[in-house]
Design a protein around this motif. Structure first.
Motif, PDB file in Angstrom:
ATOM      1  N   LEU A  52      46.915  33.620  45.449  1.00  0.00           N
ATOM      2  CA  LEU A  52      46.013  34.718  45.080  1.00  0.00           C
ATOM      3  C   LEU A  52      44.859  34.874  46.063  1.00  0.00           C
ATOM      4  CD1 LEU A  52      45.680  34.314  41.207  1.00  0.00           C
ATOM      5  CD2 LEU A  52      47.078  35.956  42.464  1.00  0.00           C
ATOM      6  N   GLY A  53      44.426  33.776  46.630  1.00  0.00           N
ATOM      7  CA  GLY A  53      43.260  33.819  47.505  1.00  0.00           C
ATOM      8  C   GLY A  53      41.986  33.985  46.687  1.00  0.00           C
ATOM      9  N   LEU A  54      40.867  33.972  47.374  1.00  0.00           N
ATOM     10  CA  LEU A  54      39.581  34.107  46.699  1.00  0.00           C
ATOM     11  C   LEU A  54      39.439  35.481  46.053  1.00  0.00           C
ATOM     12  CD1 LEU A  54      36.786  32.983  46.022  1.00  0.00           C
ATOM     13  CD2 LEU A  54      35.988  33.883  48.202  1.00  0.00           C
ATOM     14  N   PHE A  55      39.782  36.524  46.800  1.00  0.00           N
ATOM     15  CA  PHE A  55      39.641  37.882  46.274  1.00  0.00           C
ATOM     16  C   PHE A  55      40.554  38.118  45.065  1.00  0.00           C
ATOM     17  CE2 PHE A  55      40.577  42.496  46.386  1.00  0.00           C
ATOM     18  CZ  PHE A  55      39.295  42.958  46.125  1.00  0.00           C
ATOM     19  N   GLY A  56      41.796  37.684  45.155  1.00  0.00           N
ATOM     20  CA  GLY A  56      42.722  37.847  44.030  1.00  0.00           C
ATOM     21  C   GLY A  56      42.286  37.058  42.813  1.00  0.00           C
ATOM     22  N   SER A  57      41.800  35.837  43.037  1.00  0.00           N
ATOM     23  CA  SER A  57      41.309  35.025  41.921  1.00  0.00           C
ATOM     24  C   SER A  57      40.100  35.677  41.266  1.00  0.00           C
ATOM     25  CB  SER A  57      40.949  33.620  42.398  1.00  0.00           C
ATOM     26  OG  SER A  57      42.088  32.951  42.879  1.00  0.00           O
ATOM     27  N   LEU A  58      39.200  36.230  42.090  1.00  0.00           N
ATOM     28  CA  LEU A  58      38.032  36.929  41.540  1.00  0.00           C
ATOM     29  C   LEU A  58      38.454  38.164  40.741  1.00  0.00           C
ATOM     30  CD1 LEU A  58      35.450  36.652  44.457  1.00  0.00           C
ATOM     31  CD2 LEU A  58      35.430  35.442  42.263  1.00  0.00           C
ATOM     32  N   LEU A  59      39.472  38.866  41.208  1.00  0.00           N
ATOM     33  CA  LEU A  59      39.977  40.018  40.456  1.00  0.00           C
ATOM     34  C   LEU A  59      40.539  39.604  39.098  1.00  0.00           C
ATOM     35  CD1 LEU A  59      41.751  42.204  43.165  1.00  0.00           C
ATOM     36  CD2 LEU A  59      39.677  42.752  41.883  1.00  0.00           C
ATOM     37  N   VAL A  60      41.290  38.506  39.082  1.00  0.00           N
ATOM     38  CA  VAL A  60      41.849  38.027  37.811  1.00  0.00           C
ATOM     39  C   VAL A  60      40.729  37.578  36.882  1.00  0.00           C
ATOM     40  CG1 VAL A  60      43.338  36.307  36.736  1.00  0.00           C
ATOM     41  CG2 VAL A  60      44.076  37.430  38.829  1.00  0.00           C
ATOM     42  N   VAL A  61      39.741  36.865  37.414  1.00  0.00           N
ATOM     43  CA  VAL A  61      38.595  36.437  36.604  1.00  0.00           C
ATOM     44  C   VAL A  61      37.843  37.660  36.067  1.00  0.00           C
ATOM     45  CG1 VAL A  61      36.350  35.272  36.682  1.00  0.00           C
ATOM     46  CG2 VAL A  61      38.366  34.167  37.652  1.00  0.00           C
ATOM     47  N   ALA A  62      37.662  38.685  36.904  1.00  0.00           N
ATOM     48  CA  ALA A  62      37.000  39.919  36.456  1.00  0.00           C
ATOM     49  C   ALA A  62      37.818  40.602  35.361  1.00  0.00           C
ATOM     50  CB  ALA A  62      36.783  40.867  37.631  1.00  0.00           C
ATOM     51  N   LEU A  63      39.139  40.621  35.520  1.00  0.00           N
ATOM     52  CA  LEU A  63      40.006  41.201  34.490  1.00  0.00           C
ATOM     53  C   LEU A  63      39.857  40.455  33.168  1.00  0.00           C
ATOM     54  CD1 LEU A  63      42.370  43.090  33.629  1.00  0.00           C
ATOM     55  CD2 LEU A  63      43.900  41.261  34.410  1.00  0.00           C
ATOM     56  N   PHE A  64      39.905  39.129  33.236  1.00  0.00           N
ATOM     57  CA  PHE A  64      39.790  38.332  32.017  1.00  0.00           C
ATOM     58  C   PHE A  64      38.392  38.405  31.423  1.00  0.00           C
ATOM     59  CE2 PHE A  64      43.484  35.382  33.391  1.00  0.00           C
ATOM     60  CZ  PHE A  64      44.383  36.357  33.020  1.00  0.00           C
ATOM     61  N   GLY A  65      37.374  38.440  32.276  1.00  0.00           N
ATOM     62  CA  GLY A  65      36.006  38.583  31.780  1.00  0.00           C
ATOM     63  C   GLY A  65      35.812  39.896  31.058  1.00  0.00           C
ATOM     64  N   SER A  66      36.351  40.980  31.628  1.00  0.00           N
ATOM     65  CA  SER A  66      36.230  42.282  30.952  1.00  0.00           C
ATOM     66  C   SER A  66      37.067  42.311  29.682  1.00  0.00           C
ATOM     67  CB  SER A  66      36.613  43.419  31.897  1.00  0.00           C
ATOM     68  OG  SER A  66      37.942  43.287  32.331  1.00  0.00           O
ATOM     69  N   LEU A  67      38.173  41.576  29.657  1.00  0.00           N
ATOM     70  CA  LEU A  67      38.976  41.477  28.433  1.00  0.00           C
ATOM     71  C   LEU A  67      38.191  40.779  27.327  1.00  0.00           C
ATOM     72  CD1 LEU A  67      41.736  41.843  27.017  1.00  0.00           C
ATOM     73  CD2 LEU A  67      42.362  39.616  27.963  1.00  0.00           C
TER      74      LEU A  67
END
Length: 141
Positions: free
Chosen positions: A70-85
């Motif tokens: 995922l890399g840093l950017f992909g991991s941050l996107l997933v964390v942002a997705l889960f945080g908004s969830l």
């Protein structure tokens, strides 16, 4: 020859292992390695150390695979997705902040999902796009 097929069962196996890894390390119930270590009178008990090493190996495998795929950017996107969830679940009343252990379980479940997606991402990406990730290339010179 490597198996190239990737199915939902492969992802579910990775997800179950991630759940075991995350919830064995820590969970709000009080039955985890962290609680065992804190409550132990002998911090150098061989079983505590052995289980810590096993957990560390599991974390190293999952975190390294997630970071590489995922890399840093992909991991941050997933964390942002889960945080908004989680935010949406709280906002619409599906999740209450009155019981922090429930929020803890949700956060740990989402962390497990992040690790499972991370360790499976190369397979998922190949199924979606047809592109192959190659980490190590051996050449015959």
């Amino acid at each position: 020859m490597a198996v190239t097929a990737f199915h939902w069962t492969n992802f579910l196996i990775r997800l179950v292992v991630a759940f075991v890894l995350v919830f064995a390390t820590y969970n709000p119930s009080g039955h985890s390695w962290v609680h065992w270590f804190i409550e132990s009178t002998n911090k150098l008990d061989p079983l505590i150390i052995l289980s810590a090493v096993i957990l560390f190996i599991g974390w190293a495998i999952y975190l390294r695979a997630t970071a590489r795929s995922l890399g840093l950017f992909g991991s941050l996107l997933v964390v942002a997705l889960f945080g908004s969830l989680i935010w949406a679940m709280i906002f619409y009343g599906w999740l209450s902040l009155d019981n922090p252990s429930v929020l803890g379980y949700v956060a740990l479940a989402l962390l497990s999902l992040l690790l499972a997606v991370g360790i499976s991402w190369s397979h998922i990406r190949r199924r979606i796009t047809g592109q192959i990730d190659v980490d190590d290339v051996e050449t015959d010179i």
